[in-house]
Design an enzyme around this catalytic site. Structure first.
Site, PDB file in Angstrom:
ATOM      1  N   TYR A   1     -24.485 -80.163 -32.832  1.00  0.00           N
ATOM      2  CA  TYR A   1     -23.985 -81.018 -33.426  1.00  0.00           C
ATOM      3  C   TYR A   1     -24.851 -81.865 -34.154  1.00  0.00           C
ATOM      4  O   TYR A   1     -24.609 -82.147 -35.207  1.00  0.00           O
ATOM      5  CB  TYR A   1     -23.271 -81.703 -32.229  1.00  0.00           C
ATOM      6  CG  TYR A   1     -22.671 -83.000 -32.618  1.00  0.00           C
ATOM      7  CD1 TYR A   1     -21.289 -82.958 -33.581  1.00  0.00           C
ATOM      8  CD2 TYR A   1     -23.169 -84.406 -32.598  1.00  0.00           C
ATOM      9  CE1 TYR A   1     -20.711 -83.877 -33.940  1.00  0.00           C
ATOM     10  CE2 TYR A   1     -22.354 -85.307 -32.759  1.00  0.00           C
ATOM     11  CZ  TYR A   1     -21.356 -85.534 -33.542  1.00  0.00           C
ATOM     12  OH  TYR A   1     -20.692 -86.451 -34.275  1.00  0.00           O
TER      13      TYR A   1
ATOM     14  N   SER B   1     -24.320 -89.635 -37.430  1.00  0.00           N
ATOM     15  CA  SER B   1     -24.199 -90.039 -36.022  1.00  0.00           C
ATOM     16  C   SER B   1     -25.575 -90.159 -35.750  1.00  0.00           C
ATOM     17  O   SER B   1     -26.417 -89.865 -36.160  1.00  0.00           O
ATOM     18  CB  SER B   1     -23.603 -88.715 -35.236  1.00  0.00           C
ATOM     19  OG  SER B   1     -23.794 -88.727 -33.880  1.00  0.00           O
TER      20      SER B   1
END
Length: 243
Positions: free
Chosen positions: A155, A142
């Site tokens: 995250y 990501s």
């Protein structure tokens, strides 16, 4: 082997979003798919769509938090097709929140799915790749790990952990294996649905410049279709409007 036609590709998180889009695209280019996700009804429907268009797909219910499920996914590929050429470690969750909310169970879930699930995938597929003397890992990471912002620290940490182990695996892979990481920016998937913080969830639902899952699927396909001596190490795909 170069190209995509005839390759056996297993995908985790194949029930929706990037995983689903990748399965459809790769199947359209001749890959033999092995679909893994927690929702068996989604996998069955996706396999039926692929086969209705002349493609080939097998599926097995897969929760990446369980090591045996990843072993079963790889075993399914070998039993159905006799080999496994690519494992796409795509499954991920993002219940992001401010630290002050102390959503420790959400932190645990992100560690278990986003990080530990990738490790379990590597543990399942690596011995097979070594035995075959060929294989490719594609780990979906990501851009959250490239630009740290409030509410996304845990995250991002799980994704950067995968970034680190992916690079380490690449260096240990030797001449027969390929290791790729793909870092998507904002993508229009079910990501916002997994956010448990009401404030952050409302913010996530207002982002209006998302990429489509198909955009990331094309990046994954690009890495897979390269000649066997070409290792595409890192692909970053962002919306042009993303800062």
């Amino acid at each position: 082997m170069s190209g995509i036609n005839g390759k056996v590709v297993a995908i985790t998180g194949a029930g929706s979003g990037i995983g689903e889009a990748s399965a459809l695209l790769l199947a359209s280019r001749g890959a033999k798919l092995v679909l893994g996700a927690r929702r068996g009804d989604r996998l069955e429907a996706l396999a039926a769509r692929i086969e209705a268009k002349g493609g080939t797909a097998a599926w097995t219910t897969t929760d990446v938090r369980r090591r045996n499920d990843l072993a079963d996914l790889v075993a399914c590929a070998r039993e159905r097709y006799g080999a496994l050429d690519v494992l796409v470690n795509n499954a991920g969750v993002g219940p992001i929140s401010p630290f002050d909310e102390l959503r420790v169970e959400d932190w645990d879930q992100m560690i278990d799915v986003n990080f530990r699930g990738v490790l379990y995938g590597i543990a399942a597929a690596l011995p097979v790749f070594r035995e075959q003397r060929k294989g490719q890992f594609v780990n979906v990471v990501s851009t959250a790990g490239l630009r740290i912002v409030p509410n996304q620290a845990v995250y991002a940490a799980t994704k950067n952990a995968v970034r680190t182990l992916t690079e380490g695996l690449r260096q240990e892979a030797g001449p027969d294996l390929r290791v790729t990481m793909v870092s998507p920016g904002y993508v229009g998937t079910e990501f916002a649905d997994s956010v448990t913080s009401p404030t952050v969830k409302s913010q996530a639902q207002t982002v209006d410049f998302c990429l489509a899952p198909d955009d990331i699927a094309r990046a994954i396909a690009f890495a897979i279709e390269q000649p066997s001596n070409v290792d595409v190490g890192d692909i970053v795909v962002r919306p042009t409007a993303q800062g």
